[in-house]
Enzyme design. Structure first.
Site, PDB file in Angstrom:
ATOM      1  N   GLU A   1      31.956  30.041  41.799  1.00  0.00           N
ATOM      2  CA  GLU A   1      32.161  31.008  42.659  1.00  0.00           C
ATOM      3  C   GLU A   1      31.531  32.524  42.026  1.00  0.00           C
ATOM      4  O   GLU A   1      30.826  33.157  42.789  1.00  0.00           O
ATOM      5  CB  GLU A   1      33.537  31.496  42.983  1.00  0.00           C
TER       6      GLU A   1
ATOM      7  N   TRP B   1      41.514  45.054  47.415  1.00  0.00           N
ATOM      8  CA  TRP B   1      41.613  43.868  46.566  1.00  0.00           C
ATOM      9  C   TRP B   1      41.951  44.098  44.992  1.00  0.00           C
ATOM     10  O   TRP B   1      42.369  43.019  44.355  1.00  0.00           O
ATOM     11  CB  TRP B   1      40.241  43.116  46.782  1.00  0.00           C
TER      12      TRP B   1
ATOM     13  N   ASP C   1      40.574  36.643  38.178  1.00  0.00           N
ATOM     14  CA  ASP C   1      40.015  35.767  39.148  1.00  0.00           C
ATOM     15  C   ASP C   1      38.687  35.076  38.836  1.00  0.00           C
ATOM     16  O   ASP C   1      37.806  35.458  39.451  1.00  0.00           O
ATOM     17  CB  ASP C   1      39.967  36.074  40.453  1.00  0.00           C
TER      18      ASP C   1
ATOM     19  N   GLU D   1      44.442  26.710  34.930  1.00  0.00           N
ATOM     20  CA  GLU D   1      43.431  26.479  35.899  1.00  0.00           C
ATOM     21  C   GLU D   1      42.229  27.175  35.666  1.00  0.00           C
ATOM     22  O   GLU D   1      41.962  28.278  35.362  1.00  0.00           O
ATOM     23  CB  GLU D   1      44.071  27.073  37.306  1.00  0.00           C
TER      24      GLU D   1
ATOM     25  N   LYS E   1      49.972  27.197  47.172  1.00  0.00           N
ATOM     26  CA  LYS E   1      49.563  28.457  46.937  1.00  0.00           C
ATOM     27  C   LYS E   1      50.489  29.353  47.807  1.00  0.00           C
ATOM     28  O   LYS E   1      50.455  29.314  49.235  1.00  0.00           O
ATOM     29  CB  LYS E   1      48.103  28.821  47.335  1.00  0.00           C
TER      30      LYS E   1
ATOM     31  N   GLU F   1      47.423  35.854  49.151  1.00  0.00           N
ATOM     32  CA  GLU F   1      46.123  36.179  50.125  1.00  0.00           C
ATOM     33  C   GLU F   1      46.386  35.575  51.473  1.00  0.00           C
ATOM     34  O   GLU F   1      45.752  34.780  52.013  1.00  0.00           O
ATOM     35  CB  GLU F   1      44.892  35.524  49.640  1.00  0.00           C
TER      36      GLU F   1
ATOM     37  N   LYS G   1      45.963  30.460  36.522  1.00  0.00           N
ATOM     38  CA  LYS G   1      44.313  30.871  36.302  1.00  0.00           C
ATOM     39  C   LYS G   1      44.342  31.478  34.742  1.00  0.00           C
ATOM     40  O   LYS G   1      45.054  32.181  34.256  1.00  0.00           O
ATOM     41  CB  LYS G   1      43.904  31.840  37.374  1.00  0.00           C
TER      42      LYS G   1
END
Ligand code: GCW
Length: 715
Positions: free
Chosen positions: A431, A577, A403, A425, A320, A324, A398
């Site tokens: 989550e 974000w 997300d 992914e 990664k 972030e 992803k």
């Protein structure tokens, strides 16, 4: 030497491999033919099953049995030449089977194997494939390589008694995706905010505790066994956010990784490692981690050489970068092809791969700036690099552009990089889907994504693209909780991920049936039909139920910032974000059109670029992902947006109430521990669902001033 299946602590739930799942195999006579460590695992599994259920197992090299086998598991290269020459019917199955008295039994085995081989007609089974057939009274599994024999055995276990029914022609099973991988977001040192497992909802890590390896060998081995039984063959053992201690797994703490590899290897699982792009700087004090610097290249080559000297079957690196707060090539003015190729070059001599994540976006965005769109970021960064990655780079994307929300469109990156190997992914850890406190069976969601055709009907599917790249990856939901996944029903998500990665065309209902059969042994329960029906009622539609009581129509988020559990409609609205809903008194949603918005719809090929652009054609469930609309906008369903919000939230909670009632019917029918744990979680789910309903409905009632057509309380 048979490999002995692990004995975990007695209070650890066996998940989908309870002893009863082996009844059909374990009560029969089995012949195993072939050599090597994975064949030893197969033999050990059958031996254990027989010890519990009264059957017998022998090797082809043992003294022949007086009776024919019910099940033959044979490696094709181990078969004597005659078996590969079907015109010669007199050769016995193995060199030791020459005792004339034994010929009839051995001949039956041999005939069955030979028949299977003839039916195969020379088809190659590959490194992991197997062929399964029932000939006369003998079930035969053939594989070209040992891993195939292991997967074949687990297929027989899955079929249970059905594997020993009437004759059936040979069927070849090969995985659609070569690598079926789980990423653990496990920290070695507990992180001050994220804890031992980032986004983990099932206790601590099964690999690490308080800065050290756990060395719970039986647990790690049992995990590998569960994974092999659903088809997973690769595991990344540490978090993609690589902190100081975790960085050292690559060098002076490599032995810790090797220990885990030793436990997973007997079940054909290879270990991968998340590494920090800054490793040469943080581990060895190099002045730079610039991917084009010769000293940096040498450093990675040397570090990688040592990894393979210690773990010869090491899978590769997971990275990664520039995401972030993780370091990456941008710091040196280089792009992500430069970065990924640096590591790929180091891994290439050993056949290793680098999984390079495409989750790159600006997490310090100004919420006032309506032109920056987080959904665009992965495509904007990576699509221009198509064709520049080495062939052992796998770009890990992803499945959605944001997300892991309960609803998003498919990421346009998946259709944008024909010259790059892509992995898709998923997130098994829940989550954003109830954190393993809510029942949310995710296979229907993943199945929808895998079947999606980015180029329209007749074009290739997401599963096809991933199969070309070779990989399906997911974030694991496992921890040291005695049910493995916190919520016992969340085990089904882990199982389903593996099965869909092996065979993306399986239906979620069929996968659930497999999981039910293995886990609950309904045939032996006092109410098999009720058990199965109830589990389907509770789980089949649970993802859509979750969607109904949370963020509406694809707009996403509205969760509590930080831990991401429970409702907070404006929680992220004025943050950096990039996850906004833009609700005001007139309407809500994100305008991502080319005509008036961020232009994100233009990242899709036709027909979707047009479908999503058009207010008329955009599917209801994604409307607010692509469009900002007034509350009285009428959906295809005939409802206004505001009435849909009210109705879906009342419906969602009602469905959870029904689930609570249905679950009560299973008391006495299943393991009381499982029943109690799920009951406890359902109580919390219902509380939380009501909270979601009331906050979302009250919020939009106050914003819009529109009453509910059915006059229900909106607070
Ligand atoms: O969804 C976000 C999570 C982060 C995670 C990140 C990622 C590992 O909130 O916890 O970091 O995604 O996928 O890298």
């Amino acid at each position: 030497m048979p490999v002995i299946p692990p004995d975990v602590a007695p209070d650890v739930h066996p998940a989908w491999l309870p002893p009863e799942a082996f009844r059909a195999v374990g009560s029969r006579h089995t012949l195993v033919s072939g050599d090597g460590p994975l064949v030893d695992t197969v033999f050990g599994e059958v031996e254990r099953a027989c010890a519990g259920h009264g059957g017998a197992v022998r090797r082809a090299t043992d003294e022949p049995d007086a009776r024919p086998a019910d099940l033959v598991l044979a490696l094709t290269p181990a078969l004597p030449a005659a078996d590969r020459r079907p015109d010669d019917v007199r050769e016995p199955i193995a060199a030791s089977d020459t005792d004339p008295d034994a010929v009839p039994a051995a001949q039956v085995d041999l005939d069955a194997v030979r028949a299977a081989h003839v039916d195969l007609a020379g088809a190659a089974l590959g490194a992991e494939g197997f062929a399964l057939t029932r000939h006369g009274q003998v079930t035969v599994v053939l594989a070209d390589a040992p891993a195939g024999l292991l997967y074949g055995l687990f297929q027989v276990v899955r079929l249970g008694e059905a594997a020993f029914g009437p004759e059936c022609p040979v069927r070849v099973h090969r995985p659609a995706l070569g690598r079926r991988m789980l990423d653990h977001w496990d920290n070695v040192d507990p992180h001050p905010v994220m804890g031992q497992v980032e986004r983990g909802y099932a206790g601590g890590s099964i690999f690490w505790r308080d800065g050290r390896p756990r060395r719970d060998r039986a647990r790690a081995r049992a995990y590998a066994r569960l994974l092999a039984a659903c088809g997973v063959n690769a595991v990344a053992v540490n978090n993609v956010n690589v902190h100081a201690t975790e960085a050292r797994l690559l060098t002076d703490r490599l032995d810790d990784v090797a220990e885990i590899a030793d436990e997973l290897r007997p079940y054909a699982i290879r270990v991968h490692l998340s590494v920090t792009f800054a490793a040469p700087v943080v581990l060895d004090g190099l002045p730079t981690a610039d991917p084009l610097d010769d000293a940096v290249r040498t450093w990675w080559a040397e570090a990688t050489r040592r990894v393979y000297a210690r773990i010869p079957d090491f899978g590769g690196y997971l990275v990664k970068a520039d995401s972030e707060g993780q370091p990456g090539p941008f710091s040196y003015g280089r792009d992500h092809a430069d970065g990924a190729n640096l590591l790929a070059e180091a891994l290439a001599p050993y056949g290793g791969v680098v999984h390079w994540r495409a989750f790159v976006y600006n997490h310090r965005q100004d919420w006032r700036d309506r032109s920056t769109d987080r959904a665009r970021a992965a495509f904007d960064h990576f699509a221009p690099l198509d064709g520049r990655f080495r062939d052992n780079v796998i770009l890990q994307v992803k499945h959605g552009p944001m997300d892991f929300q309960a609803r998003e469109p498919v990421s346009p990156v998946i259709a944008a990089m024909p010259g790059t190997r892509l992995a898709v992914e998923f997130q098994v850890t829940q989550e954003y889907t109830g954190q393993q406190r809510h029942v949310c069976y995710l296979a229907p969601w993943w199945s929808e994504v895998l079947r999606y055709r980015p180029w329209g009907d007749g074009g290739r599917s997401v599963a096809d693209v991933a199969a070309d790249g070779g990989d399906l990856v997911a974030v694991s939901n496992v921890g040291d909780d005695r049910f493995w996944t916190g919520h016992p029903l969340a085990q089904a998500n882990l199982y389903a991920f593996g099965r869909l990665a092996w065979e993306p065309g399986l239906t979620p209902e069929a996968v659930l049936d497999e999981w039910i059969d293995l886990t609950f042994d309904p045939a032996r329960s006092t109410g098999p039909a009720l058990l199965r029906r109830t589990l389907h009622e509770v789980m089949d539609d649970s993802w859509r139920t979750y969607e109904r009581y949370t963020a509406p129509l694809g707009v996403g988020f509205m969760v509590r910032p930080g831990h991401h559990y429970g409702p907070d409609v404006d929680g992220y609205e004025y943050t950096p974000w990039g996850t906004y809903h833009f609700a005001d008194r007139d309407g809500l949603g994100v305008d991502r059109t080319r005509a008036t918005g961020t232009g994100f719809t233009g990242q899709y090929p036709p027909p979707w670029s047009q479908v999503y652009e058009s207010l008329d054609e955009c599917p209801d469930e994604l409307l607010l992902f692509f469009h900002h609309v007034p509350y009285d906008h009428v959906l295809h369903s005939g409802k206004t947006v505001i009435q849909h919000i009210y109705d879906s939230h009342f419906d969602g909670v009602r469905e959870v109430e029904e689930t609570v009632g249905r679950w009560q019917r299973l008391a006495g029918l299943i393991d009381p521990d499982v029943h109690a744990r799920v009951t406890e979680r359902l109580t919390e789910q219902l509380r939380c669902a009501r909270e979601w309903r009331d906050q979302v409905n009250a919020y939009f009632h106050r914003k819009s001033g529109t009453p509910d057509a059915h006059h229900r309380p909106l607070h």
